[in-house]
Design a protein around this motif. Structure first.
Motif, PDB file in Angstrom:
ATOM      1  N   LEU A  36       0.831  -1.208   0.000  1.00 24.42           N
ATOM      2  CA  LEU A  36       0.000   0.000   0.000  1.00 24.42           C
ATOM      3  C   LEU A  36       0.859   1.249   0.000  1.00 24.42           C
ATOM      4  O   LEU A  36       0.588   2.198  -0.743  1.00 24.42           O
ATOM      5  N   ALA A  37       1.902   1.289   0.817  1.00 23.33           N
ATOM      6  CA  ALA A  37       2.773   2.462   0.894  1.00 23.33           C
ATOM      7  C   ALA A  37       3.461   2.712  -0.441  1.00 23.33           C
ATOM      8  O   ALA A  37       3.627   3.851  -0.858  1.00 23.33           O
ATOM      9  N   ALA A  38       3.843   1.666  -1.130  1.00 24.38           N
ATOM     10  CA  ALA A  38       4.499   1.818  -2.430  1.00 24.38           C
ATOM     11  C   ALA A  38       3.531   2.331  -3.484  1.00 24.38           C
ATOM     12  O   ALA A  38       3.927   3.002  -4.435  1.00 24.38           O
ATOM     13  N   ALA A  39       2.255   2.058  -3.327  1.00 25.08           N
ATOM     14  CA  ALA A  39       1.262   2.469  -4.310  1.00 25.08           C
ATOM     15  C   ALA A  39       0.815   3.913  -4.115  1.00 25.08           C
ATOM     16  O   ALA A  39       0.297   4.535  -5.030  1.00 25.08           O
ATOM     17  N   ILE A  40       1.033   4.476  -2.920  1.00 22.64           N
ATOM     18  CA  ILE A  40       0.617   5.846  -2.642  1.00 22.64           C
ATOM     19  C   ILE A  40       1.702   6.786  -3.126  1.00 22.64           C
ATOM     20  O   ILE A  40       2.856   6.667  -2.738  1.00 22.64           O
ATOM     21  N   PRO A  41       1.369   7.773  -3.995  1.00 24.34           N
ATOM     22  CA  PRO A  41       2.390   8.686  -4.502  1.00 24.34           C
ATOM     23  C   PRO A  41       2.949   9.564  -3.390  1.00 24.34           C
ATOM     24  O   PRO A  41       2.262   9.902  -2.445  1.00 24.34           O
ATOM     25  N   ASN A  42       4.210   9.934  -3.508  1.00 25.03           N
ATOM     26  CA  ASN A  42       4.884  10.771  -2.512  1.00 25.03           C
ATOM     27  C   ASN A  42       4.712  12.252  -2.806  1.00 25.03           C
ATOM     28  O   ASN A  42       5.590  13.040  -2.536  1.00 25.03           O
ATOM     29  N   GLY A  43       3.637  12.699  -3.388  1.00 25.51           N
ATOM     30  CA  GLY A  43       3.468  14.102  -3.739  1.00 25.51           C
ATOM     31  C   GLY A  43       3.964  14.341  -5.148  1.00 25.51           C
ATOM     32  O   GLY A  43       4.119  13.430  -5.942  1.00 25.51           O
ATOM     33  N   THR A  44       4.243  15.589  -5.437  1.00 26.40           N
ATOM     34  CA  THR A  44       4.690  15.934  -6.776  1.00 26.40           C
ATOM     35  C   THR A  44       6.187  15.711  -6.906  1.00 26.40           C
ATOM     36  O   THR A  44       6.931  15.908  -5.943  1.00 26.40           O
ATOM     37  N   PRO A  45       6.644  15.305  -8.069  1.00 24.39           N
ATOM     38  CA  PRO A  45       8.085  15.144  -8.262  1.00 24.39           C
ATOM     39  C   PRO A  45       8.750  16.518  -8.279  1.00 24.39           C
ATOM     40  O   PRO A  45       8.103  17.525  -8.528  1.00 24.39           O
ATOM     41  N   PRO A  46      10.058  16.576  -8.030  1.00 27.80           N
ATOM     42  CA  PRO A  46      10.735  17.870  -8.100  1.00 27.80           C
ATOM     43  C   PRO A  46      10.665  18.426  -9.512  1.00 27.80           C
ATOM     44  O   PRO A  46      10.584  17.665 -10.478  1.00 27.80           O
ATOM     45  N   PRO A  47      10.688  19.756  -9.633  1.00 27.82           N
ATOM     46  CA  PRO A  47      10.670  20.325 -10.979  1.00 27.82           C
ATOM     47  C   PRO A  47      11.952  19.959 -11.714  1.00 27.82           C
ATOM     48  O   PRO A  47      12.996  19.760 -11.084  1.00 27.82           O
ATOM     49  N   PRO A  48      11.901  19.885 -13.029  1.00 29.01           N
ATOM     50  CA  PRO A  48      13.117  19.542 -13.776  1.00 29.01           C
ATOM     51  C   PRO A  48      14.116  20.691 -13.688  1.00 29.01           C
ATOM     52  O   PRO A  48      13.742  21.856 -13.645  1.00 29.01           O
ATOM     53  N   VAL A  49      15.386  20.359 -13.654  1.00 26.46           N
ATOM     54  CA  VAL A  49      16.440  21.368 -13.645  1.00 26.46           C
ATOM     55  C   VAL A  49      17.054  21.384 -15.034  1.00 26.46           C
ATOM     56  O   VAL A  49      17.615  20.400 -15.487  1.00 26.46           O
ATOM     57  N   THR A  50      16.904  22.507 -15.705  1.00 21.46           N
ATOM     58  CA  THR A  50      17.469  22.671 -17.040  1.00 21.46           C
ATOM     59  C   THR A  50      18.463  23.823 -16.995  1.00 21.46           C
ATOM     60  O   THR A  50      18.486  24.591 -16.037  1.00 21.46           O
ATOM     61  N   PRO A  51      19.287  23.967 -18.019  1.00 18.63           N
ATOM     62  CA  PRO A  51      20.256  25.067 -18.009  1.00 18.63           C
ATOM     63  C   PRO A  51      19.554  26.418 -17.875  1.00 18.63           C
ATOM     64  O   PRO A  51      18.515  26.646 -18.486  1.00 18.63           O
ATOM     65  N   PRO A  52      20.117  27.300 -17.052  1.00 20.65           N
ATOM     66  CA  PRO A  52      19.498  28.614 -16.877  1.00 20.65           C
ATOM     67  C   PRO A  52      19.603  29.462 -18.136  1.00 20.65           C
ATOM     68  O   PRO A  52      20.666  29.554 -18.739  1.00 20.65           O
ATOM     69  N   THR A  53      18.496  30.050 -18.547  1.00 20.81           N
ATOM     70  CA  THR A  53      18.476  30.855 -19.773  1.00 20.81           C
ATOM     71  C   THR A  53      17.660  32.131 -19.613  1.00 20.81           C
ATOM     72  O   THR A  53      17.591  32.922 -20.532  1.00 20.81           O
ATOM     73  N   SER A  54      17.041  32.341 -18.461  1.00 23.44           N
ATOM     74  CA  SER A  54      16.122  33.449 -18.297  1.00 23.44           C
ATOM     75  C   SER A  54      16.658  34.471 -17.291  1.00 23.44           C
ATOM     76  O   SER A  54      16.757  34.172 -16.104  1.00 23.44           O
ATOM     77  N   PRO A  55      17.025  35.689 -17.744  1.00 24.45           N
ATOM     78  CA  PRO A  55      17.471  36.711 -16.793  1.00 24.45           C
ATOM     79  C   PRO A  55      16.328  37.120 -15.865  1.00 24.45           C
ATOM     80  O   PRO A  55      15.220  37.405 -16.322  1.00 24.45           O
ATOM     81  N   GLN A  56      16.587  37.112 -14.572  1.00 22.70           N
ATOM     82  CA  GLN A  56      15.564  37.410 -13.573  1.00 22.70           C
ATOM     83  C   GLN A  56      16.097  38.405 -12.553  1.00 22.70           C
ATOM     84  O   GLN A  56      17.289  38.426 -12.259  1.00 22.70           O
ATOM     85  N   CYS A  57      15.208  39.195 -11.987  1.00 22.30           N
ATOM     86  CA  CYS A  57      15.511  40.061 -10.865  1.00 22.30           C
ATOM     87  C   CYS A  57      14.774  39.469  -9.669  1.00 22.30           C
ATOM     88  O   CYS A  57      13.540  39.453  -9.641  1.00 22.30           O
ATOM     89  N   CYS A  58      15.517  38.942  -8.696  1.00 18.41           N
ATOM     90  CA  CYS A  58      14.911  38.247  -7.561  1.00 18.41           C
ATOM     91  C   CYS A  58      15.190  39.007  -6.264  1.00 18.41           C
ATOM     92  O   CYS A  58      16.274  39.566  -6.089  1.00 18.41           O
ATOM     93  N   ASN A  59      14.232  38.994  -5.357  1.00 20.37           N
ATOM     94  CA  ASN A  59      14.435  39.633  -4.057  1.00 20.37           C
ATOM     95  C   ASN A  59      15.527  38.934  -3.266  1.00 20.37           C
ATOM     96  O   ASN A  59      16.246  39.573  -2.517  1.00 20.37           O
ATOM     97  N   SER A  60      15.630  37.611  -3.415  1.00 19.19           N
ATOM     98  CA  SER A  60      16.701  36.878  -2.745  1.00 19.19           C
ATOM     99  C   SER A  60      16.988  35.599  -3.512  1.00 19.19           C
ATOM    100  O   SER A  60      16.152  35.112  -4.266  1.00 19.19           O
ATOM    101  N   VAL A  61      18.193  35.085  -3.308  1.00 18.64           N
ATOM    102  CA  VAL A  61      18.611  33.813  -3.906  1.00 18.64           C
ATOM    103  C   VAL A  61      19.126  32.951  -2.767  1.00 18.64           C
ATOM    104  O   VAL A  61      19.999  33.372  -2.007  1.00 18.64           O
ATOM    105  N   VAL A  62      18.542  31.758  -2.626  1.00 15.94           N
ATOM    106  CA  VAL A  62      18.855  30.872  -1.503  1.00 15.94           C
ATOM    107  C   VAL A  62      19.040  29.441  -2.010  1.00 15.94           C
ATOM    108  O   VAL A  62      18.561  29.098  -3.089  1.00 15.94           O
ATOM    109  N   PRO A  63      19.719  28.603  -1.232  1.00 16.06           N
ATOM    110  CA  PRO A  63      19.823  27.179  -1.620  1.00 16.06           C
ATOM    111  C   PRO A  63      18.432  26.527  -1.620  1.00 16.06           C
ATOM    112  O   PRO A  63      17.564  26.881  -0.827  1.00 16.06           O
ATOM    113  N   SER A  64      18.253  25.562  -2.505  1.00 17.22           N
ATOM    114  CA  SER A  64      16.957  24.873  -2.587  1.00 17.22           C
ATOM    115  C   SER A  64      16.628  24.136  -1.295  1.00 17.22           C
ATOM    116  O   SER A  64      15.468  23.845  -1.018  1.00 17.22           O
ATOM    117  N   SER A  65      17.637  23.863  -0.468  1.00 14.48           N
ATOM    118  CA  SER A  65      17.416  23.162   0.801  1.00 14.48           C
ATOM    119  C   SER A  65      17.065  24.108   1.948  1.00 14.48           C
ATOM    120  O   SER A  65      16.801  23.650   3.063  1.00 14.48           O
TER     121      SER A  65
END
Length: 105
Positions: free
Chosen positions: A13-42
């Motif tokens: 049963l535990a194996a059949a229950i999904p663990n939530g959403t998978p992590p988003p895919p990590v692709t090469p960065p290509t989009s310039p952004q202005c962010c209020n802060s930048v932090v580790p994903s952890s």
């Protein structure tokens, strides 16, 4: 039902229950952004924002931008942290951008 078969049933049963959403895919960065802060994903901040969006950042090990907006004009006065990231998904509403690398404009 024996204790062993009960335990096996729970494991199946535990194996059949999904663990939530998978992590988003990590692709090469290509989009310039202005962010209020930048932090580790952890970080706690990244995890809190990701949880609001239903994202699982477990194990990504990349920098994420929080409260980001796209930079569309060269020389834009960001006033915060200028980074290049994966293009944020539209449904994230600028709250988070994945795989950010600081840049100098």
């Amino acid at each position: 039902m024996s204790p062993l078969s009960s335990l096996l049933s729970i494991a199946v049963l535990a194996a059949a229950i999904p663990n939530g959403t998978p992590p988003p895919p990590v692709t090469p960065p290509t989009s310039p952004q202005c962010c209020n802060s930048v932090v580790p994903s952890s970080s706690t901040a990244a995890s809190a924002v990701a949880a609001l969006l239903g994202l699982d950042l477990t194990g990504l090990g990349v920098l994420v931008g929080l409260s980001c907006s796209p930079i569309t004009v060269v020389g834009n006065n960001c006033g915060s942290t200028t980074v290049t990231c994966d293009a944020p998904e539209e449904e994230w509403g600028g709250l988070i951008a994945i795989n950010c690398i600081p840049i100098t404009l």
